[in-house]
Design a protein around this motif. Sequence first.
Motif, short mmCIF file in Angstrom:
data_model
loop_
_atom_site.label_atom_id
_atom_site.label_comp_id
_atom_site.label_asym_id
_atom_site.label_seq_id
_atom_site.Cartn_x
_atom_site.Cartn_y
_atom_site.Cartn_z
N VAL A 26 -39.62 -16.98 -59.62
CA VAL A 26 -38.40 -17.28 -58.88
C VAL A 26 -38.41 -18.76 -58.51
O VAL A 26 -39.39 -19.26 -57.95
CB VAL A 26 -38.28 -16.43 -57.60
CG1 VAL A 26 -36.98 -16.77 -56.86
CG2 VAL A 26 -38.35 -14.95 -57.94
N TYR A 27 -37.32 -19.46 -58.83
CA TYR A 27 -37.15 -20.85 -58.45
C TYR A 27 -35.99 -20.96 -57.45
O TYR A 27 -34.94 -20.32 -57.63
CB TYR A 27 -36.86 -21.72 -59.67
CG TYR A 27 -38.03 -21.84 -60.62
CD1 TYR A 27 -39.01 -22.81 -60.43
CD2 TYR A 27 -38.15 -20.96 -61.70
CE1 TYR A 27 -40.09 -22.91 -61.29
CE2 TYR A 27 -39.23 -21.06 -62.56
CZ TYR A 27 -40.19 -22.04 -62.35
OH TYR A 27 -41.26 -22.13 -63.21
N ARG A 28 -36.22 -21.78 -56.42
CA ARG A 28 -35.19 -22.01 -55.41
C ARG A 28 -35.06 -23.51 -55.17
O ARG A 28 -35.97 -24.28 -55.46
CB ARG A 28 -35.55 -21.30 -54.10
CG ARG A 28 -35.77 -19.81 -54.24
CD ARG A 28 -36.28 -19.20 -52.96
NE ARG A 28 -35.27 -19.23 -51.91
CZ ARG A 28 -35.52 -18.85 -50.66
NH1 ARG A 28 -36.72 -18.45 -50.30
NH2 ARG A 28 -34.56 -18.89 -49.75
N ARG A 29 -33.93 -23.91 -54.63
CA ARG A 29 -33.75 -25.30 -54.22
C ARG A 29 -34.39 -25.51 -52.85
O ARG A 29 -34.36 -24.61 -52.00
CB ARG A 29 -32.27 -25.64 -54.16
CG ARG A 29 -31.55 -25.50 -55.49
CD ARG A 29 -30.10 -25.97 -55.38
NE ARG A 29 -29.37 -25.26 -54.32
CZ ARG A 29 -28.21 -25.64 -53.83
NH1 ARG A 29 -27.64 -26.74 -54.28
NH2 ARG A 29 -27.61 -24.94 -52.89
N PRO A 30 -35.00 -26.68 -52.60
CA PRO A 30 -35.65 -26.90 -51.30
C PRO A 30 -34.73 -26.68 -50.11
O PRO A 30 -35.15 -26.15 -49.08
CB PRO A 30 -36.12 -28.36 -51.39
CG PRO A 30 -36.28 -28.62 -52.85
CD PRO A 30 -35.20 -27.81 -53.52
N GLN A 31 -33.48 -27.07 -50.23
CA GLN A 31 -32.56 -26.94 -49.10
C GLN A 31 -32.21 -25.50 -48.78
O GLN A 31 -31.66 -25.21 -47.72
CB GLN A 31 -31.28 -27.74 -49.35
CG GLN A 31 -30.48 -27.32 -50.57
CD GLN A 31 -30.82 -28.15 -51.79
OE1 GLN A 31 -31.98 -28.48 -52.01
NE2 GLN A 31 -29.80 -28.53 -52.56
#
Length: 285
Positions: free
Chosen positions: A149-154
Amino acid sequence: MSQPPDEFARILESWRPAPETVTDDLGRFPATALAALLGSPKPGADFALPPLWSEVYLRSPRRVGDLGPDGHPAGDHLVPPLEQRRRMFGGGRIETGQPLRLGERATRRTSIGDVRLRQGRSGWLLLVTEEHEYLVDDVVRVREVRDIVYRRPQDVAHRPDPSVAAPADPVGSAPAYRLEPDERLLFCFSALTYNAHRIHYDLRYAVEVEGHRDLLVHGPLSVIGAVEAGIRSTGRQPRAVDYRLRHPAFRGSPIDFHAADGVEGSLVLGVQGGTVVVEARLTWS
């Protein structure tokens, strides 16, 4: 429903990386070192690797200058081309037709399977399926699928991880295996797996940048602990393992692995501080 981020949409539309292949001999040291970390007997000359012990073999070496700020390879073609990212290992499945053995020359062939988008409670998720095949003499011995799973830091909230309550005695009266994840264990496992992700050794980065409350235990290490519990409980190696990382595990307190054994397989739960951190279903040959 909001629209997905443009960079996620571009990856979904056009990112189709070529497979990666790594070939090398399965020497004795990595398995011997991993066995020592787990408190297991020293492997013999033709030792059959249990599921996920391949984690300490067939790594892709990277120069330090090729690593990103988080410690992951910055330009790895099997990693989505995101300017910034938060990566989580969600779970996977591994099936062994014939185990890999020490002394053999083996090949890992890795490709990207499914790529999907999903909107979570705090933002969009990029779901990537990694497919790994381990071959000897061009014959596939082991197949593994991993859910990343990849997410944006914000979109990652900086707050303590919520606890997921687990029964005090989830599946057995006493643990089949206990893992003590302190800094030494995390460092040695990072070195064995050539994993420079800073959440496992850089406390300031883990807390201040990625928002965790402490150093994290490697997902594969938690799963290897579950497999070890099944082996110790039954005296057999599983043919297949279906696992899910249900909650982050942190350094500083033990993970107890409880095994409920059946005729065809076992259910293993890894529990840390009353929270189930990993669930694995083991199937016997």
